[in-house]
Design a protein around this motif. Structure first.
Motif, PDB file in Angstrom:
ATOM      1  N   MET A 129      95.126 -40.528  15.260  1.00  0.00           N
ATOM      2  CA  MET A 129      95.573 -39.771  16.431  1.00  0.00           C
ATOM      3  C   MET A 129      94.401 -39.525  17.362  1.00  0.00           C
ATOM      4  O   MET A 129      94.468 -39.743  18.563  1.00  0.00           O
ATOM      5  N   LEU A 130      93.309 -39.064  16.747  1.00  0.00           N
ATOM      6  CA  LEU A 130      92.142 -38.699  17.554  1.00  0.00           C
ATOM      7  C   LEU A 130      91.506 -39.906  18.214  1.00  0.00           C
ATOM      8  O   LEU A 130      91.098 -39.849  19.375  1.00  0.00           O
ATOM      9  N   VAL A 131      91.442 -41.009  17.480  1.00  0.00           N
ATOM     10  CA  VAL A 131      90.777 -42.194  18.054  1.00  0.00           C
ATOM     11  C   VAL A 131      91.608 -42.757  19.212  1.00  0.00           C
ATOM     12  O   VAL A 131      91.046 -43.193  20.228  1.00  0.00           O
ATOM     13  N   LEU A 138      88.884 -32.851  24.882  1.00  0.00           N
ATOM     14  CA  LEU A 138      88.030 -33.881  24.272  1.00  0.00           C
ATOM     15  C   LEU A 138      86.678 -33.304  23.884  1.00  0.00           C
ATOM     16  O   LEU A 138      86.115 -33.651  22.843  1.00  0.00           O
ATOM     17  N   LEU A 195      84.589 -41.730  15.029  1.00  0.00           N
ATOM     18  CA  LEU A 195      85.790 -41.810  14.186  1.00  0.00           C
ATOM     19  C   LEU A 195      85.952 -43.188  13.543  1.00  0.00           C
ATOM     20  O   LEU A 195      86.455 -43.310  12.428  1.00  0.00           O
ATOM     21  N   LEU A 196      85.520 -44.230  14.269  1.00  0.00           N
ATOM     22  CA  LEU A 196      85.709 -45.586  13.756  1.00  0.00           C
ATOM     23  C   LEU A 196      84.650 -45.982  12.737  1.00  0.00           C
ATOM     24  O   LEU A 196      84.869 -46.860  11.913  1.00  0.00           O
ATOM     25  N   MET A 217      89.781 -52.777  16.223  1.00  0.00           N
ATOM     26  CA  MET A 217      88.806 -51.707  15.995  1.00  0.00           C
ATOM     27  C   MET A 217      89.354 -50.633  15.048  1.00  0.00           C
ATOM     28  O   MET A 217      88.620 -50.045  14.273  1.00  0.00           O
ATOM     29  N   MET A 218      90.658 -50.397  15.128  1.00  0.00           N
ATOM     30  CA  MET A 218      91.252 -49.314  14.320  1.00  0.00           C
ATOM     31  C   MET A 218      91.792 -49.801  12.979  1.00  0.00           C
ATOM     32  O   MET A 218      92.354 -49.017  12.217  1.00  0.00           O
ATOM     33  N   ASN A 261      92.633 -39.132  11.942  1.00  0.00           N
ATOM     34  CA  ASN A 261      91.630 -39.875  12.705  1.00  0.00           C
ATOM     35  C   ASN A 261      92.264 -40.881  13.669  1.00  0.00           C
ATOM     36  O   ASN A 261      91.734 -41.137  14.746  1.00  0.00           O
ATOM     37  N   GLY A 315      84.780 -40.172  25.633  1.00  0.00           N
ATOM     38  CA  GLY A 315      85.797 -40.879  24.848  1.00  0.00           C
ATOM     39  C   GLY A 315      85.148 -41.874  23.901  1.00  0.00           C
ATOM     40  O   GLY A 315      85.554 -42.004  22.744  1.00  0.00           O
ATOM     41  N   VAL A 358     100.672 -43.102  15.481  1.00  0.00           N
ATOM     42  CA  VAL A 358     100.976 -42.484  16.761  1.00  0.00           C
ATOM     43  C   VAL A 358      99.877 -42.851  17.736  1.00  0.00           C
ATOM     44  O   VAL A 358      98.707 -42.591  17.477  1.00  0.00           O
ATOM     45  N   ALA A 397      90.950 -40.601  22.147  1.00  0.00           N
ATOM     46  CA  ALA A 397      89.640 -40.926  22.725  1.00  0.00           C
ATOM     47  C   ALA A 397      89.724 -42.224  23.531  1.00  0.00           C
ATOM     48  O   ALA A 397      89.188 -42.315  24.639  1.00  0.00           O
ATOM     49  N   PHE A 398      90.426 -43.233  22.998  1.00  0.00           N
ATOM     50  CA  PHE A 398      90.596 -44.499  23.723  1.00  0.00           C
ATOM     51  C   PHE A 398      91.272 -44.241  25.072  1.00  0.00           C
ATOM     52  O   PHE A 398      90.904 -44.815  26.089  1.00  0.00           O
ATOM     53  N   PRO A 416      94.296 -48.758  -0.317  1.00  0.00           N
ATOM     54  CA  PRO A 416      93.910 -49.316   0.980  1.00  0.00           C
ATOM     55  C   PRO A 416      94.992 -49.041   2.018  1.00  0.00           C
ATOM     56  O   PRO A 416      96.133 -48.850   1.664  1.00  0.00           O
ATOM     57  N   LEU A 469      95.829 -40.738   9.232  1.00  0.00           N
ATOM     58  CA  LEU A 469      96.638 -40.385  10.409  1.00  0.00           C
ATOM     59  C   LEU A 469      95.926 -39.458  11.385  1.00  0.00           C
ATOM     60  O   LEU A 469      96.055 -39.607  12.594  1.00  0.00           O
ATOM     61  N   ILE A 482      95.215 -49.345   8.128  1.00  0.00           N
ATOM     62  CA  ILE A 482      95.528 -49.778   6.765  1.00  0.00           C
ATOM     63  C   ILE A 482      95.369 -48.594   5.804  1.00  0.00           C
ATOM     64  O   ILE A 482      96.167 -48.389   4.911  1.00  0.00           O
ATOM     65  N   GLY A 483      94.324 -47.781   6.012  1.00  0.00           N
ATOM     66  CA  GLY A 483      94.104 -46.614   5.152  1.00  0.00           C
ATOM     67  C   GLY A 483      95.022 -45.457   5.477  1.00  0.00           C
ATOM     68  O   GLY A 483      95.000 -44.448   4.801  1.00  0.00           O
ATOM     69  N   LEU A 510      91.425 -47.858   9.783  1.00  0.00           N
ATOM     70  CA  LEU A 510      92.118 -46.569   9.791  1.00  0.00           C
ATOM     71  C   LEU A 510      93.623 -46.760   9.628  1.00  0.00           C
ATOM     72  O   LEU A 510      94.290 -45.973   8.966  1.00  0.00           O
TER      73      LEU A 510
END
Lengths: 340, 286
Positions: free
Chosen positions: B96-98, A248, A298-299, B82-83, B94, A291, B35, B101-102, A340, B92, B88-89, B86
């Protein structure tokens, strides 16, 4: 300004400023053992992150097995130095070669995989590596390998954190130079192209698969070098090297500033290490912080802090709605809209 | 012979658990190409909420399990919201990474909430035994097998025979064209994501009583899920059940006759061989 910052001259001047600052700052902060340890850890984790950086930023893949190279570097060093009393630099060469051999093997296995399959196979390799070092007696089981001697150069033992720090700093300089050179090289170009347009890569005569394996192999020595340094800095190695924490940390170091920024991982590592070393809230809350920071970036931004700054700059430069429309063409034409 | 039979029974129970763990991922991957690396942590929270409801609120096991599903489903929904952008767009990398992180964040949060000590879910079914020839299974293991088969059957039926299933398959095929038929891909993704995390929680609540549970659980579960999904043929529902039970049998037998410490490594080696020999089998099947 941006052109200058990303030019070779800009990088050279940037490097001089950054390294001068990194050399002077510990002294400015009082030069105690704790301060030098913090700066040494920043250098070590930044080096490890640069291995991740070229995979993530240039190849566009997420390697979740980068801790394997880092652990391979540390374990090889500890084994050779503690059990066979090898020279530190000879052990470094072997550590780098072993990490590259593992990278070649993993690269060949994952040669036809992309995206999540690539990530999961590399992720699994870290879990398997963890099972191996915990269970094979040679690696010291869950206790790891203790009894690392001090690093000695030319017969001089580097006993204090202040004496060890310049070694980490030189290693960081070497890695930064290698990353900058890589990005200007033919392989660096092929790597970017493989990521952005695989069809074009083939048209231009590059072998996409070979490029992927080569870049993967090139990422391993940086992480192994960091592992070598960490083994000496911490004086022991253990299975915790394969923990999620280090993975991480490397990922956040690359993503937080925005990908493909030469000094980005160093800058982000500095923030993260200072938080963990000097403003730690305890292991569990630190997990939430690490985290949380990664998830938040990222969000909210496509490109880390750089993306935030660009968005703020764009908002400040945007003409106000009350202003009369200019006669000229729009400042920015949207040529393609993302589905989109 | 008795040992072999014991391992066979053990393997089926273990494998049914693996299959249960993987069903949500199979649907999620084929419908949303998403994923979720925090899948293992959803399994962990499922187990811990069940334990907490029983030990702190004094609720019986069969009430605690549905509560755990609802809680994890809600957590999953919040994560999805929250995601959303990502997903809808289809970003992939980001995504995976998010989710990774969660997962890390949830591990830290759960340690604070539930403590760092190992806990035991006191399910009565662990004490009840069913004798089969010269060996026995606990009722908990029977429950895991029944739940796995039932969940796979329901999932298959819903996906293949109902309007909801057609919507999910439509979005999996082409989310943009599916809009023409009045299907909102965002809602389908949300539903599939919540189903996926709730099924992981069910796996945690049912498998949890077999072993002491820890908040550090979850990372290996992601790899097990991945193995099941890959071995079963990505996106294949029936394949997931067969692969889960096959993997359970392999690990039980390898663990008993070769080495328990390297059972998972051996299963991973099998997957590597598949990756090299049959990489085309790894394409997402809609």
């Amino acid at each position: 300004m941006k052109k200058f910052l990303t030019s070779p001259l800009g990088h050279v001047i940037g490097a001089v400023v950054v390294f001068a600052a990194m050399f002077v700052l510990p002294i400015a902060f009082g030069g105690g053992n704790r301060i030098y340890t913090t700066f040494t850890l920043i250098a070590i984790f930044a080096i490890a992150s640069y291995g991740m950086d070229i995979i993530l930023s240039d190849l566009g893949e997420v390697s979740l097995g980068q801790t394997v190279f880092w652990a391979a570097g540390a374990y090889t060093t500890a084994l050779l130095v503690i059990k066979a009393e090898w020279d530190p630099f000879l052990s470094l060469i072997v550590a780098v070669l072993i990490s590259m051999a593992i990278a070649l093997l993993l690269g060949m296995v994952t040669i036809r995989t992309r995206e999540f399959v690539f990530s999961l196979v590399t992720y699994a390799s870290a879990i398997i590596a963890s099972a191996i070092v915990t269970n094979v007696p040679l690696f010291g089981g869950s206790d790891g390998l203790v009894g690392m001697p001090f690093l000695s150069i030319g017969g001089m033992e580097l006993r204090s954190a202040a004496a060890f720090y310049p070694v980490a700093l030189v290693a960081l300089a070497v890695v930064l130079y290698a990353v900058a050179r890589f990005r200007r090289s033919r392989l660096g170009l092929a790597s970017r192209m493989t990521h952005l347009n695989p069809e074009l890569t083939a048209t231009m005569g590059f072998d996409g698969r070979k490029t992927r394996v080569l870049v993967f192999m090139l990422s391993a020595p940086a992480s192994a070098l960091a592992g070598w340094l960490y083994a000496y800095q911490r004086a022991y190695v253990g299975p915790d090297l394969l923990d999620q924490f280090f993975l991480l940390l490397m990922l956040t170091a690359v993503i937080l500033p925005g990908k493909r920024i030469l000094f980005g991982p160093l800058f982000a590592t500095a923030i993260l290490v200072v938080q963990q070393q000097h403003f730690s809230f305890g292991g569990d809350i630190d997990k939430i912080v690490l985290g949380g920071v990664l998830a938040l970036v990222l969000l909210t931004s496509k490109d880390g802090l750089a993306g935030w700054f660009r968005a703020i700059a764009a908002a400040m430069n945007r003409p106000k709605a009350t202003e009369p429309a200019s006669d000229g063409p729009p400042a920015r034409t949207v040529l393609s809209q993302e589905r989109p | 012979m008795i040992q072999f039979l014991t391992q066979l029974v053990n393997g089926v129970a273990l494998g049914a658990g693996y299959a249960l763990l993987a069903v949500g991922w199979t649907v999620l991957l084929s419908a949303a190409r998403l994923v979720n690396f925090s899948h293992g942590q959803m399994y962990m929270i499922g187990a811990f909420v069940t334990w907490w409801c029983m030990s702190s609120l004094g609720l019986p096991y069969f009430i605690a399990v549905p509560i755990a599903l609802v809680v994890v489903g809600l957590v999953g929904f919040v994560l999805y919201v929250m995601m959303r952008k990502l997903v809808i767009g289809q970003n992939l990398v980001n995504l995976m990474l998010v989710t990774l992180a969660f997962g890390y964040l949830i591990t830290g949060g759960s340690s604070i909430l539930f403590g760092g000590n190992p806990q035991q879910i006191a399910s009565e079914s662990m004490k009840q035994r069913l004798y089969v020839l010269n060996t026995y299974v606990t009722m908990q293991e029977v429950l895991i097998v029944i739940a796995a088969v039932a969940l796979y059957a329901i999932t298959w039926f819903v996906l293949e025979k109902t309007r909801v299933g057609r919507m999910v398959r439509g979005v999996a095929e082409d989310p943009f064209l599916a809009r023409l038929y009045g299907i909102d891909p965002a809602k389908v993704y949300a539903g599939v994501f919540v189903f996926s995390v709730a099924s992981a929680a069910l796996a945690g609540a049912l498998i949890g009583p077999r072993h002491p549970i820890l908040t550090s659980m979850g990372f290996e579960e992601v790899i097990i899920t991945f193995l099941v999904v890959v071995l079963g043929g990505i996106g294949s529902i029936i394949g997931g059940l067969v692969a889960g039970i096959g993997l359970g049998l392999f690990i039980a037998l390898f663990g008993a006759y070769v080495s328990p410490a390297y059972a998972m490594a051996a299963a991973f080696a099998v997957m590597l061989v598949i990756l090299v020999v049959r990489p085309q089998g790894l394409k997402v099947r809609a």
